[in-house]
Design a protein around this motif. Sequence first.
Motif, PDB file in Angstrom:
ATOM      1  N   TRP B  18       5.696 -12.097   3.170  1.00  0.00           N
ATOM      2  CA  TRP B  18       5.960 -10.784   3.735  1.00  0.00           C
ATOM      3  C   TRP B  18       5.235  -9.729   2.925  1.00  0.00           C
ATOM      4  O   TRP B  18       5.044  -9.876   1.723  1.00  0.00           O
ATOM      5  CB  TRP B  18       7.456 -10.510   3.749  1.00  0.00           C
ATOM      6  CG  TRP B  18       8.168 -11.426   4.669  1.00  0.00           C
ATOM      7  CD1 TRP B  18       8.691 -12.638   4.359  1.00  0.00           C
ATOM      8  CD2 TRP B  18       8.380 -11.244   6.065  1.00  0.00           C
ATOM      9  NE1 TRP B  18       9.226 -13.226   5.473  1.00  0.00           N
ATOM     10  CE2 TRP B  18       9.051 -12.396   6.534  1.00  0.00           C
ATOM     11  CE3 TRP B  18       8.061 -10.230   6.962  1.00  0.00           C
ATOM     12  CZ2 TRP B  18       9.424 -12.544   7.859  1.00  0.00           C
ATOM     13  CZ3 TRP B  18       8.435 -10.382   8.277  1.00  0.00           C
ATOM     14  CH2 TRP B  18       9.101 -11.528   8.724  1.00  0.00           C
ATOM     15  N   LYS B  19       4.862  -8.642   3.626  1.00  0.00           N
ATOM     16  CA  LYS B  19       4.188  -7.544   2.925  1.00  0.00           C
ATOM     17  C   LYS B  19       5.204  -6.795   2.065  1.00  0.00           C
ATOM     18  O   LYS B  19       6.387  -6.715   2.400  1.00  0.00           O
ATOM     19  CB  LYS B  19       3.580  -6.579   3.943  1.00  0.00           C
ATOM     20  CG  LYS B  19       2.347  -7.112   4.603  1.00  0.00           C
ATOM     21  CD  LYS B  19       1.620  -5.982   5.324  1.00  0.00           C
ATOM     22  CE  LYS B  19       0.640  -6.513   6.345  1.00  0.00           C
ATOM     23  NZ  LYS B  19       1.327  -7.088   7.529  1.00  0.00           N
ATOM     24  N   ASP B  20       4.700  -6.227   0.940  1.00  0.00           N
ATOM     25  CA  ASP B  20       5.566  -5.418   0.089  1.00  0.00           C
ATOM     26  C   ASP B  20       5.943  -4.129   0.820  1.00  0.00           C
ATOM     27  O   ASP B  20       5.099  -3.505   1.460  1.00  0.00           O
ATOM     28  CB  ASP B  20       4.841  -5.057  -1.210  1.00  0.00           C
ATOM     29  CG  ASP B  20       4.562  -6.309  -2.024  1.00  0.00           C
ATOM     30  OD1 ASP B  20       5.234  -7.325  -1.773  1.00  0.00           O
ATOM     31  OD2 ASP B  20       3.683  -6.268  -2.894  1.00  0.00           O
ATOM     32  N   ILE B  21       7.222  -3.772   0.720  1.00  0.00           N
ATOM     33  CA  ILE B  21       7.665  -2.528   1.352  1.00  0.00           C
ATOM     34  C   ILE B  21       7.605  -1.382   0.342  1.00  0.00           C
ATOM     35  O   ILE B  21       7.000  -0.349   0.590  1.00  0.00           O
ATOM     36  CB  ILE B  21       9.101  -2.668   1.892  1.00  0.00           C
ATOM     37  CG1 ILE B  21       9.211  -3.907   2.787  1.00  0.00           C
ATOM     38  CG2 ILE B  21       9.473  -1.435   2.691  1.00  0.00           C
ATOM     39  CD1 ILE B  21      10.619  -4.208   3.234  1.00  0.00           C
ATOM     40  N   TRP B  22       8.273  -1.583  -0.801  1.00  0.00           N
ATOM     41  CA  TRP B  22       8.247  -0.562  -1.843  1.00  0.00           C
ATOM     42  C   TRP B  22       7.629  -1.125  -3.115  1.00  0.00           C
ATOM     43  O   TRP B  22       7.626  -2.324  -3.319  1.00  0.00           O
ATOM     44  CB  TRP B  22       9.676  -0.084  -2.153  1.00  0.00           C
ATOM     45  CG  TRP B  22      10.325   0.586  -0.998  1.00  0.00           C
ATOM     46  CD1 TRP B  22       9.845   1.639  -0.279  1.00  0.00           C
ATOM     47  CD2 TRP B  22      11.577   0.227  -0.403  1.00  0.00           C
ATOM     48  NE1 TRP B  22      10.714   1.954   0.729  1.00  0.00           N
ATOM     49  CE2 TRP B  22      11.790   1.116   0.681  1.00  0.00           C
ATOM     50  CE3 TRP B  22      12.532  -0.741  -0.669  1.00  0.00           C
ATOM     51  CZ2 TRP B  22      12.925   1.055   1.484  1.00  0.00           C
ATOM     52  CZ3 TRP B  22      13.651  -0.805   0.127  1.00  0.00           C
ATOM     53  CH2 TRP B  22      13.843   0.080   1.186  1.00  0.00           C
ATOM     54  N   GLY B  25       2.342  -3.819  -5.461  1.00  0.00           N
ATOM     55  CA  GLY B  25       1.384  -4.002  -6.535  1.00  0.00           C
ATOM     56  C   GLY B  25       2.006  -4.153  -7.901  1.00  0.00           C
ATOM     57  O   GLY B  25       1.378  -4.687  -8.801  1.00  0.00           O
ATOM     58  N   THR B  26       3.249  -3.704  -8.097  1.00  0.00           N
ATOM     59  CA  THR B  26       3.905  -3.869  -9.394  1.00  0.00           C
ATOM     60  C   THR B  26       4.684  -5.192  -9.387  1.00  0.00           C
ATOM     61  O   THR B  26       4.916  -5.771  -8.325  1.00  0.00           O
ATOM     62  CB  THR B  26       4.879  -2.710  -9.661  1.00  0.00           C
ATOM     63  OG1 THR B  26       5.881  -2.749  -8.655  1.00  0.00           O
ATOM     64  CG2 THR B  26       4.182  -1.378  -9.618  1.00  0.00           C
ATOM     65  N   PRO B  27       5.081  -5.680 -10.567  1.00  0.00           N
ATOM     66  CA  PRO B  27       5.896  -6.913 -10.587  1.00  0.00           C
ATOM     67  C   PRO B  27       7.251  -6.738  -9.912  1.00  0.00           C
ATOM     68  O   PRO B  27       7.890  -7.724  -9.548  1.00  0.00           O
ATOM     69  CB  PRO B  27       6.067  -7.193 -12.078  1.00  0.00           C
ATOM     70  CG  PRO B  27       4.969  -6.466 -12.742  1.00  0.00           C
ATOM     71  CD  PRO B  27       4.694  -5.272 -11.913  1.00  0.00           C
ATOM     72  N   LEU B  28       7.703  -5.521  -9.742  1.00  0.00           N
ATOM     73  CA  LEU B  28       9.011  -5.290  -9.130  1.00  0.00           C
ATOM     74  C   LEU B  28       8.900  -4.997  -7.644  1.00  0.00           C
ATOM     75  O   LEU B  28       9.800  -4.400  -7.055  1.00  0.00           O
ATOM     76  CB  LEU B  28       9.706  -4.112  -9.819  1.00  0.00           C
ATOM     77  CG  LEU B  28      10.198  -4.399 -11.242  1.00  0.00           C
ATOM     78  CD1 LEU B  28      10.727  -3.123 -11.863  1.00  0.00           C
ATOM     79  CD2 LEU B  28      11.289  -5.441 -11.211  1.00  0.00           C
ATOM     80  N   ALA B  29       7.795  -5.404  -7.030  1.00  0.00           N
ATOM     81  CA  ALA B  29       7.583  -5.110  -5.616  1.00  0.00           C
ATOM     82  C   ALA B  29       8.719  -5.696  -4.771  1.00  0.00           C
ATOM     83  O   ALA B  29       9.206  -6.797  -5.041  1.00  0.00           O
ATOM     84  CB  ALA B  29       6.259  -5.702  -5.167  1.00  0.00           C
ATOM     85  N   ILE B  30       9.144  -4.944  -3.774  1.00  0.00           N
ATOM     86  CA  ILE B  30      10.248  -5.378  -2.922  1.00  0.00           C
ATOM     87  C   ILE B  30       9.714  -5.666  -1.537  1.00  0.00           C
ATOM     88  O   ILE B  30       9.131  -4.802  -0.893  1.00  0.00           O
ATOM     89  CB  ILE B  30      11.339  -4.287  -2.879  1.00  0.00           C
ATOM     90  CG1 ILE B  30      12.044  -4.232  -4.222  1.00  0.00           C
ATOM     91  CG2 ILE B  30      12.327  -4.569  -1.768  1.00  0.00           C
ATOM     92  CD1 ILE B  30      13.183  -3.282  -4.260  1.00  0.00           C
ATOM     93  N   LYS B  32      10.627  -8.202   2.231  1.00  0.00           N
ATOM     94  CA  LYS B  32      11.793  -8.524   3.046  1.00  0.00           C
ATOM     95  C   LYS B  32      12.704  -9.540   2.359  1.00  0.00           C
ATOM     96  O   LYS B  32      13.934  -9.420   2.391  1.00  0.00           O
ATOM     97  CB  LYS B  32      11.305  -9.072   4.384  1.00  0.00           C
ATOM     98  CG  LYS B  32      12.407  -9.296   5.382  1.00  0.00           C
ATOM     99  CD  LYS B  32      11.798  -9.717   6.697  1.00  0.00           C
ATOM    100  CE  LYS B  32      12.859 -10.152   7.670  1.00  0.00           C
ATOM    101  NZ  LYS B  32      12.271 -10.562   8.948  1.00  0.00           N
ATOM    102  N   THR B  33      12.094 -10.531   1.696  1.00  0.00           N
ATOM    103  CA  THR B  33      12.895 -11.566   1.029  1.00  0.00           C
ATOM    104  C   THR B  33      13.814 -10.962  -0.022  1.00  0.00           C
ATOM    105  O   THR B  33      15.023 -11.208  -0.035  1.00  0.00           O
ATOM    106  CB  THR B  33      11.958 -12.582   0.367  1.00  0.00           C
ATOM    107  OG1 THR B  33      10.903 -12.885   1.258  1.00  0.00           O
ATOM    108  CG2 THR B  33      12.689 -13.829  -0.004  1.00  0.00           C
ATOM    109  N   VAL B  34      13.220 -10.136  -0.905  1.00  0.00           N
ATOM    110  CA  VAL B  34      14.004  -9.525  -1.991  1.00  0.00           C
ATOM    111  C   VAL B  34      15.082  -8.615  -1.401  1.00  0.00           C
ATOM    112  O   VAL B  34      16.233  -8.598  -1.857  1.00  0.00           O
ATOM    113  CB  VAL B  34      13.068  -8.733  -2.926  1.00  0.00           C
ATOM    114  CG1 VAL B  34      13.860  -8.092  -4.044  1.00  0.00           C
ATOM    115  CG2 VAL B  34      12.002  -9.626  -3.471  1.00  0.00           C
ATOM    116  N   LEU B  35      14.691  -7.865  -0.366  1.00  0.00           N
ATOM    117  CA  LEU B  35      15.642  -6.945   0.256  1.00  0.00           C
ATOM    118  C   LEU B  35      16.843  -7.703   0.814  1.00  0.00           C
ATOM    119  O   LEU B  35      18.004  -7.295   0.615  1.00  0.00           O
ATOM    120  CB  LEU B  35      14.922  -6.191   1.380  1.00  0.00           C
ATOM    121  CG  LEU B  35      15.539  -4.855   1.793  1.00  0.00           C
ATOM    122  CD1 LEU B  35      15.531  -3.914   0.608  1.00  0.00           C
ATOM    123  CD2 LEU B  35      14.772  -4.275   2.942  1.00  0.00           C
TER     124      LEU B  35
END
Lengths: 86, 258
Positions: B18-22, B25-30, B32-35
């Motif tokens: 899934w594409k990063d939402i927020w 590019g950083t290691p903490l990118a969020i 859909k999975t993380v969300l």
Amino acid sequence: MSTVLLAAQQAGELKAGLQSIGAGIVYGAAAIGPGIGIGLVVGNAIQAMARQPEMQGTIRTTMFLGIAFTEALALFGFVLFFLAKS
Amino acid sequence: MPLLGAFTFPPIDELFRWKDIWFAGTPLAINKTVLLVLISSALICILMIGGSRKKALRPGPVQNVVEMTYEFIDNGITKDVVGHDATRYTPFLGTLFLFILFLNIWEVIPALQFPPTARMGIPGFLALMVYVLYLYTGFRYQGFKYLTGHLFPPGVPIALYILVTPIEFVQLFLVRPFSLAVRLLANMMAGHILLTALALLTAYALTHNPGILKVIAVGPFLLNVGVTGFEILVAFLQAYIFTLLTAVYLGDALHPEH
């Protein structure tokens, strides 16, 4: 020159085709044993439940354990399928 | 005329990356999975804390569900499988069960339909946690006998140890955590691929066939409905099996006989 290019292209296609065949065989072969195994586990569990309905809970738990251990082999095959394809 | 003829399935990465939402590019990118993981954690906290806060004598519906879940884990898994003296493991096993169940069930929630457990990060980390826990428990309660009891099982002829010991070693240190992670991952992944394939087939049959031939979409659609029901069962079963196997490994680490 063009024959060399053609040969190279055909070799690439051949490689992709063989990879696909290999991946298919990997998963198909990996599913045979666990299929038989899960059949045996569940069949015997049903027989045990029919003979001793009061032990149903224990038998069901043990049956799920047996299924889980048997099924793992098929799932390794499923993962290898993706590894062999890429 | 294409009935289901020229249908091509998208590459696997398209279904699971899934594409990063927020914070892209950083290691903490969020993404859909993380969300979904964060949302399910919050939901579990709200449900369990909210349901167990009042402790009414006549429980309401929410408290009822919470108490039933606790009973199920405590009686069905901890006491039966780990041992009657092991109630202290119920919170861990219950958290594990609810976490995996909530993550799995996103697979069939309409419009979201993606199980975060189908990415290796989550089952891998959970399996690693269980791995560390059962090895620690085993060495703490049985000492070095945990290892020797496994590598040299009693009642086996001495010559057979050449064969048995390597197998038991690989089983204890490699196969257990690996199969724990792969079982959950592969089940959820296969379910997601199957549901996606059926949905895409339905859409393809609807858009590429002229007139009355659109009827052919009914087949994959009905199959999709049936498989969705089956996947709900799989979501429960995989959460149960993961917890059950964790309990078996813990019980084996606590008591040498079982």
